[in-house]
Design a protein around this motif. Sequence first.
Motif, PDB file in Angstrom:
ATOM      1  N   TYR A 128    -115.458  53.314  35.650  1.00  0.00           N
ATOM      2  CA  TYR A 128    -115.697  52.122  34.836  1.00  0.00           C
ATOM      3  C   TYR A 128    -114.159  51.635  34.183  1.00  0.00           C
ATOM      4  O   TYR A 128    -113.427  52.647  33.663  1.00  0.00           O
ATOM      5  CB  TYR A 128    -116.612  52.291  33.828  1.00  0.00           C
ATOM      6  N   ILE A 129    -113.885  50.525  34.140  1.00  0.00           N
ATOM      7  CA  ILE A 129    -112.993  49.835  33.414  1.00  0.00           C
ATOM      8  C   ILE A 129    -113.201  49.039  32.281  1.00  0.00           C
ATOM      9  O   ILE A 129    -114.369  48.330  32.456  1.00  0.00           O
ATOM     10  CB  ILE A 129    -111.742  49.191  34.216  1.00  0.00           C
ATOM     11  N   GLU A 130    -112.404  48.713  31.282  1.00  0.00           N
ATOM     12  CA  GLU A 130    -112.758  47.920  30.272  1.00  0.00           C
ATOM     13  C   GLU A 130    -112.512  46.588  30.689  1.00  0.00           C
ATOM     14  O   GLU A 130    -111.299  46.088  30.885  1.00  0.00           O
ATOM     15  CB  GLU A 130    -111.872  48.303  28.801  1.00  0.00           C
ATOM     16  N   LYS A 131    -113.413  45.468  30.357  1.00  0.00           N
ATOM     17  CA  LYS A 131    -113.065  44.121  30.538  1.00  0.00           C
ATOM     18  C   LYS A 131    -113.817  43.366  29.563  1.00  0.00           C
ATOM     19  O   LYS A 131    -115.048  43.532  29.237  1.00  0.00           O
ATOM     20  CB  LYS A 131    -113.698  43.795  31.885  1.00  0.00           C
ATOM     21  N   ASP A 132    -113.076  42.628  28.905  1.00  0.00           N
ATOM     22  CA  ASP A 132    -113.723  41.638  27.653  1.00  0.00           C
ATOM     23  C   ASP A 132    -114.427  42.455  26.793  1.00  0.00           C
ATOM     24  O   ASP A 132    -115.617  42.047  26.346  1.00  0.00           O
ATOM     25  CB  ASP A 132    -114.660  40.673  28.369  1.00  0.00           C
ATOM     26  N   GLY A 133    -113.886  43.580  26.482  1.00  0.00           N
ATOM     27  CA  GLY A 133    -114.541  44.403  25.461  1.00  0.00           C
ATOM     28  C   GLY A 133    -115.732  45.527  26.015  1.00  0.00           C
ATOM     29  O   GLY A 133    -116.372  46.257  25.205  1.00  0.00           O
ATOM     30  N   ASN A 134    -116.020  45.292  27.222  1.00  0.00           N
ATOM     31  CA  ASN A 134    -117.260  45.965  27.885  1.00  0.00           C
ATOM     32  C   ASN A 134    -116.398  47.053  28.893  1.00  0.00           C
ATOM     33  O   ASN A 134    -115.606  46.645  29.354  1.00  0.00           O
ATOM     34  CB  ASN A 134    -118.390  45.070  28.273  1.00  0.00           C
ATOM     35  N   PRO A 189    -124.211  58.702  40.360  1.00  0.00           N
ATOM     36  CA  PRO A 189    -123.991  57.405  39.617  1.00  0.00           C
ATOM     37  C   PRO A 189    -124.125  57.518  38.104  1.00  0.00           C
ATOM     38  O   PRO A 189    -123.898  56.526  37.183  1.00  0.00           O
ATOM     39  CB  PRO A 189    -124.997  56.535  40.338  1.00  0.00           C
ATOM     40  N   GLU A 190    -125.079  58.667  37.823  1.00  0.00           N
ATOM     41  CA  GLU A 190    -125.295  58.657  36.296  1.00  0.00           C
ATOM     42  C   GLU A 190    -124.023  58.754  35.310  1.00  0.00           C
ATOM     43  O   GLU A 190    -124.085  58.852  34.025  1.00  0.00           O
ATOM     44  CB  GLU A 190    -126.477  59.481  35.931  1.00  0.00           C
ATOM     45  N   LEU A 191    -123.159  59.475  36.024  1.00  0.00           N
ATOM     46  CA  LEU A 191    -121.665  59.914  35.360  1.00  0.00           C
ATOM     47  C   LEU A 191    -120.661  58.890  35.378  1.00  0.00           C
ATOM     48  O   LEU A 191    -120.087  58.304  36.386  1.00  0.00           O
ATOM     49  CB  LEU A 191    -121.431  61.047  36.258  1.00  0.00           C
ATOM     50  N   HIS A 192    -120.546  58.125  34.302  1.00  0.00           N
ATOM     51  CA  HIS A 192    -119.804  57.369  34.182  1.00  0.00           C
ATOM     52  C   HIS A 192    -118.509  57.509  33.599  1.00  0.00           C
ATOM     53  O   HIS A 192    -118.328  58.083  32.364  1.00  0.00           O
ATOM     54  CB  HIS A 192    -120.225  56.032  33.106  1.00  0.00           C
ATOM     55  N   VAL A 193    -117.380  57.519  34.103  1.00  0.00           N
ATOM     56  CA  VAL A 193    -115.948  57.952  34.017  1.00  0.00           C
ATOM     57  C   VAL A 193    -115.181  56.886  33.418  1.00  0.00           C
ATOM     58  O   VAL A 193    -115.120  55.781  34.441  1.00  0.00           O
ATOM     59  CB  VAL A 193    -115.411  58.688  35.060  1.00  0.00           C
ATOM     60  N   LYS A 194    -114.594  56.602  32.062  1.00  0.00           N
ATOM     61  CA  LYS A 194    -113.802  55.742  31.830  1.00  0.00           C
ATOM     62  C   LYS A 194    -112.467  55.650  32.321  1.00  0.00           C
ATOM     63  O   LYS A 194    -111.457  56.811  32.026  1.00  0.00           O
ATOM     64  CB  LYS A 194    -113.796  55.501  30.429  1.00  0.00           C
TER      65      LYS A 194
END
Length: 284
Positions: A128-134, A189-194
């Motif tokens: 997951y990447i940061e976009k517009d604060g999310n 898919p439950e593992l969200h890596v930033k």
Amino acid sequence: MRFLIIIPAHNEENNLPFTLDSLQQQSSKDFKVVVVNDGSTDRTAEVIRKYTEADSRFETVSLQKSEHQPGSKVVHAFKNGLQTQAMDEFDIICKFDADIILPENYLSVVETAFATHPEFGLVGGLLYIEKDGNWVYEGNSNKHHVRGPMKAYRKECFIQMGGIRETLGWDNIDSILLDNLGWKEVVLPELHVKLIKVKGADYTIRPADYYGRYFYFLGLNRFLAYIASSKEAVKSKSASFFFDIIRSYENCRSKKLELKITKEEQKAVNDQRLKMLKKKWLKM
């Protein structure tokens, strides 16, 4: 199950603390981390020292600055870190990037997946990447492929496939080789890596050159390389992009640049790609 985590790092003073903090905060504590300082010119070494001095699970290896080539550089650093450890002491071999933030249960969920599914050879989450604060799904790959920044291999699978290859395309070659050996690649898919920064931002190679070299070092034959090039040209809506990719690919072929996979492995890559082509395009 015990984890060996190798983290190549080049000029990551701003990002690395987030990665190492997320490891210290893991609910599963049985791991060793080797941070490979690959010729950093910033304060990366100082950042690493704070962890190695405070936590015996953290070690470091320092390398001289190496040429920045997509794919090969990071694997070269990874291998140097791996060589310092006795693999017999570990069950899971991880290659993580120095700019990711792992959820606290990442290692424990990966361990459970390996423990309950002996056929699993490679496991990981989603980026997951940061976009517009999310934080939003990165979307650069399909959701069934474990991306390069967060690979976790069962040791037996890692050894059987001969480790990862020091070449462009290594993080797709591994998927094909382990599948050919009967292992499964699984995304949880439950593992969200930033992912703190966008991959590829540091590369100076032109996109067409990148794709041409990528298709060559992946081991694609001419037919499949041309098909793959046409797909990229369609995506970019540029006919000239197709010819630029082909020019790069053919240049590699004419120079007979060394491939890091055997003839048998190259056949496995092409067979898998042809199978995908028939399934997706020809509906066979």
